[in-house]
Scaffold this motif. Structure first.
Motif, mmCIF file in Angstrom:
data_model
loop_
_atom_site.group_PDB
_atom_site.id
_atom_site.type_symbol
_atom_site.label_atom_id
_atom_site.label_comp_id
_atom_site.label_asym_id
_atom_site.label_seq_id
_atom_site.Cartn_x
_atom_site.Cartn_y
_atom_site.Cartn_z
ATOM 1 N N ARG A 112 0.315 -0.904 -0.133
ATOM 2 C CA ARG A 112 0.080 -0.419 -0.309
ATOM 3 C C ARG A 112 0.903 1.593 0.061
ATOM 4 N N ALA A 113 1.786 1.119 0.903
ATOM 5 C CA ALA A 113 2.807 2.559 1.134
ATOM 6 C C ALA A 113 3.401 2.773 -0.542
ATOM 7 N N GLU A 114 4.214 1.622 -0.729
ATOM 8 C CA GLU A 114 4.854 1.999 -2.444
ATOM 9 C C GLU A 114 4.117 2.450 -3.322
ATOM 10 N N ALA A 115 3.371 1.736 -3.489
ATOM 11 C CA ALA A 115 1.667 2.007 -4.667
ATOM 12 C C ALA A 115 1.060 3.002 -4.013
ATOM 13 N N GLY A 116 0.735 4.295 -3.020
ATOM 14 C CA GLY A 116 0.758 4.995 -3.115
ATOM 15 C C GLY A 116 1.706 6.149 -3.014
ATOM 16 N N ARG A 117 2.960 6.379 -3.198
ATOM 17 C CA ARG A 117 3.783 6.943 -3.177
ATOM 18 C C ARG A 117 4.265 6.719 -4.487
ATOM 19 N N ILE A 118 4.222 5.919 -5.762
ATOM 20 C CA ILE A 118 4.034 5.997 -6.850
ATOM 21 C C ILE A 118 2.699 6.803 -7.670
ATOM 22 N N ALA A 119 1.524 6.314 -6.959
ATOM 23 C CA ALA A 119 0.730 7.068 -7.341
ATOM 24 C C ALA A 119 0.897 8.324 -7.720
ATOM 25 N N ASP A 120 1.472 8.646 -5.556
ATOM 26 C CA ASP A 120 1.627 10.845 -5.896
ATOM 27 C C ASP A 120 2.235 11.032 -6.994
ATOM 28 N N LYS A 121 3.601 9.974 -7.110
ATOM 29 C CA LYS A 121 4.082 10.452 -7.971
ATOM 30 C C LYS A 121 4.277 10.699 -9.647
ATOM 31 N N ASN A 122 3.291 9.703 -10.319
ATOM 32 C CA ASN A 122 2.827 10.171 -11.211
ATOM 33 C C ASN A 122 1.988 11.145 -11.184
ATOM 34 N N LEU A 123 1.082 11.145 -9.846
ATOM 35 C CA LEU A 123 0.120 12.376 -10.081
ATOM 36 C C LEU A 123 0.513 13.285 -9.599
ATOM 37 N N GLU A 124 1.692 14.256 -10.111
ATOM 38 C CA GLU A 124 2.295 14.829 -9.874
ATOM 39 C C GLU A 124 2.594 15.254 -11.096
ATOM 40 N N ARG A 125 3.392 13.892 -11.677
ATOM 41 C CA ARG A 125 4.331 14.515 -13.241
ATOM 42 C C ARG A 125 2.906 14.937 -14.099
ATOM 43 N N VAL A 126 1.714 14.103 -13.984
ATOM 44 C CA VAL A 126 0.258 14.500 -14.824
ATOM 45 C C VAL A 126 0.019 16.192 -14.149
ATOM 46 N N GLY A 127 0.151 16.584 -12.947
ATOM 47 C CA GLY A 127 -0.250 18.268 -12.928
ATOM 48 C C GLY A 127 -0.796 18.310 -11.958
ATOM 49 N N LEU A 128 -1.400 16.678 -10.668
ATOM 50 C CA LEU A 128 -2.908 16.795 -10.231
ATOM 51 C C LEU A 128 -2.578 15.881 -9.023
ATOM 52 N N ALA A 129 -0.991 16.493 -8.211
ATOM 53 C CA ALA A 129 -1.478 16.297 -7.089
ATOM 54 C C ALA A 129 -2.285 16.376 -6.060
#
Ligand SMILES: Nc1ncnc2c1ncn2[C@@H]1O[C@H](COP(=O)(O)OP(=O)(O)OP(=O)(O)O)[C@@H](O)[C@H]1O
Length: 258
Positions: A112-129
């Protein structure tokens, strides 16, 4: 090794022959845009690469693996391919972050923690953090499509397929999705994009492929395909889609007859 290598690809639905012998390769880091009239087989081609459709005959290799081989581990191949559709296909009952973590957790077995971290990184990448905790219904169509892109990126794909990713969007929202795709292209992502956005294809593609009637009519760098098409069919198509709608000032100002 080519990222995608298609040869002699045929696909029929009943008596309808939709793909009639496609040969096409996509090299690592290339952005290949497929353009062509409605019904020319563009989406079917993309869906065959991901084995969402089974080819009638021919060969498709993705990163060296023959995906039409019955013994091929298609799930393993699919894990390496991010696919973005016209419809965003988000889960309405899950938050944005959960939409981006669910496949990572189920398919890649990330914590859960790793998937969340990677999700946040990619949401940042598409400008939706800042939208991580929102639900899809609280987002615009453009934002939902950017979540769908983040979801695909979170799986660390070596290849992204885009099937008319902006066609379901209101015109004012198209630009934000194209900007994200432009950014991915600049990062060196290998991309095969079916699009009606000619300006995007012209500006971002390393190669443009013009399809008509289930065949590749011509392909080349955008400056050649758009600037000096070799084939009459390409010229006719481009003339039709690039010719601006001519509306005279009189027509704009005209009132309907009483
Ligand atoms: N599952 C299916 N069953 C039967 N016919 C299909 C199926 N999928 C696609 N077709 C037909 O195949 C042809 C090509 O469709 P496809 O969606 O690949 O074209 P396209 O070039 O992507 O068109 P568009 O730009 O309108 O999306 C069309 O005539 C379509 O009706």
């Amino acid at each position: 090794m080519s990222t995608i290598e298609i040869s002699g690809l045929h696909k029929s639905f009943g008596n309808l022959e939709v793909l009639r012998g496609i040969d096409l390769a996509v090299e690592p880091g290339e952005v290949v845009c497929v353009i062509g009239p409605s019904g020319s087989g563009k989406s079917t081609l993309l869906r065959c690469v991901n084995l969402l459709e089974e080819p009638t005959s021919g060969s498709i290799r993705v990163a060296g693996t023959e995906v039409t081989d019955p013994d091929c581990d298609i799930d393993a191949v699919r894990r390496g391919i991010g696919m973005v559709f016209q419809q965003f296909n988000l889960f309405g009952h899950l938050t944005v972050r959960e939409n981006v973590t669910i496949a990572q957790r189920r398919v890649l077995k990330r914590s859960r923690a790793e998937a969340g971290r990677i999700a946040d990184k990619n949401l940042e990448r598409v400008g939706l953090a800042e939208k991580a905790g929102a639900y899809p219904a609280q987002l615009s169509g453009g934002q939902q499509q950017r979540v769908a892109i983040a979801r695909a990126l979170a799986m660390d794909p070596q290849l992204m397929l885009f099937d008319e990713p902006t066609s379901a969007l209101d015109p004012e929202l198209v630009g934000e999705v194209l900007a994200v795709m432009r950014g991915l292209a600049a990062e060196g992502m290998t991309m095969l994009v079916v699009t009606h956005e000619m300006a995007f294809a012209r500006e971002v593609a390393s190669r443009v492929v013009f399809m008509d009637g289930g065949v590749v009519v011509e392909q080349g760098p955008p400056e050649e395909v758009f600037g000096a098409p070799r084939e009459e069919r390409t010229r006719v198509f481009l003339h039709r889609v690039l010719e601006p709608t001519r509306v005279s000032e009189d027509e704009i100002g005209a009132r309907p007859a009483e």
